[in-house]
Design a protein around this motif. Structure first.
Motif, PDB file in Angstrom:
ATOM      1  N   GLY A  55     -19.328  51.175 -66.737  1.00  0.00           N
ATOM      2  CA  GLY A  55     -20.048  50.100 -66.061  1.00  0.00           C
ATOM      3  C   GLY A  55     -19.984  50.223 -64.550  1.00  0.00           C
ATOM      4  O   GLY A  55     -20.977  49.999 -63.855  1.00  0.00           O
ATOM      5  N   LYS A  60     -23.506  48.669 -63.343  1.00  0.00           N
ATOM      6  CA  LYS A  60     -23.683  47.452 -64.129  1.00  0.00           C
ATOM      7  C   LYS A  60     -22.519  46.502 -63.873  1.00  0.00           C
ATOM      8  O   LYS A  60     -22.613  45.310 -64.143  1.00  0.00           O
ATOM      9  CB  LYS A  60     -23.791  47.787 -65.615  1.00  0.00           C
ATOM     10  CG  LYS A  60     -25.069  48.527 -65.934  1.00  0.00           C
ATOM     11  CD  LYS A  60     -25.172  48.856 -67.390  1.00  0.00           C
ATOM     12  CE  LYS A  60     -26.456  49.638 -67.619  1.00  0.00           C
ATOM     13  NZ  LYS A  60     -26.562  50.102 -68.984  1.00  0.00           N
ATOM     14  N   SER A  74     -19.811  41.401 -63.172  1.00  0.00           N
ATOM     15  CA  SER A  74     -21.118  41.964 -63.537  1.00  0.00           C
ATOM     16  C   SER A  74     -21.988  42.099 -62.293  1.00  0.00           C
ATOM     17  O   SER A  74     -21.747  41.469 -61.259  1.00  0.00           O
ATOM     18  CB  SER A  74     -21.803  41.060 -64.559  1.00  0.00           C
ATOM     19  OG  SER A  74     -22.187  39.843 -63.947  1.00  0.00           O
TER      20      SER A  74
END
Length: 114
Positions: A55, A60, A74
């Motif tokens: 991520g 992300k 996030s």
């Protein structure tokens, strides 16, 4: 009174940032592979698992800082934090792009990209 309003707005903004970071932070493993990053001229690392590393490498997930601690949030949460005060976000390198066509078929490990 204008200075007082500015102070109240800054305090409210800091409270929003704190709440965004602490409420939406990803749970980090206590042990894992280190994810290296640079912040304010220092090289630091956080233990992450494969999901968090992927991520962070693909943007992300992002790194946010609050009171000298680092949190993984996030990209959507990072965008909200950046709208309020981008100094609470750690800039990650764009890395991974290969400029020489002879090496395009070889993947660069994300822990080597700075």
């Amino acid at each position: 009174s204008a200075r007082q309003r500015e102070g109240e707005q800054r305090r409210a903004q800091r409270a929003e940032i704190r709440q965004l970071i602490l409420d939406h932070a990803e749970k980090r493993p206590s042990h894992g592979e280190p994810f290296h990053f640079a912040d304010q001229g220092r090289v630091l690392s956080l233990p992450v698992d494969a999901r968090l590393r992927r991520g962070l490498a693909t943007r992300k997930l992002r790194l946010a800082t609050w009171e000298k601690r680092y949190y993984i949030v996030s990209a959507q949460t990072a965008e909200k934090i950046g709208q309020r005060d981008p100094s609470h976000l750690v800039a990650l390198p764009s890395g991974g792009e290969i400029r020489d066509p002879a090496y395009t078929e070889f993947e660069v490990p994300d822990d080597l990209v700075w």
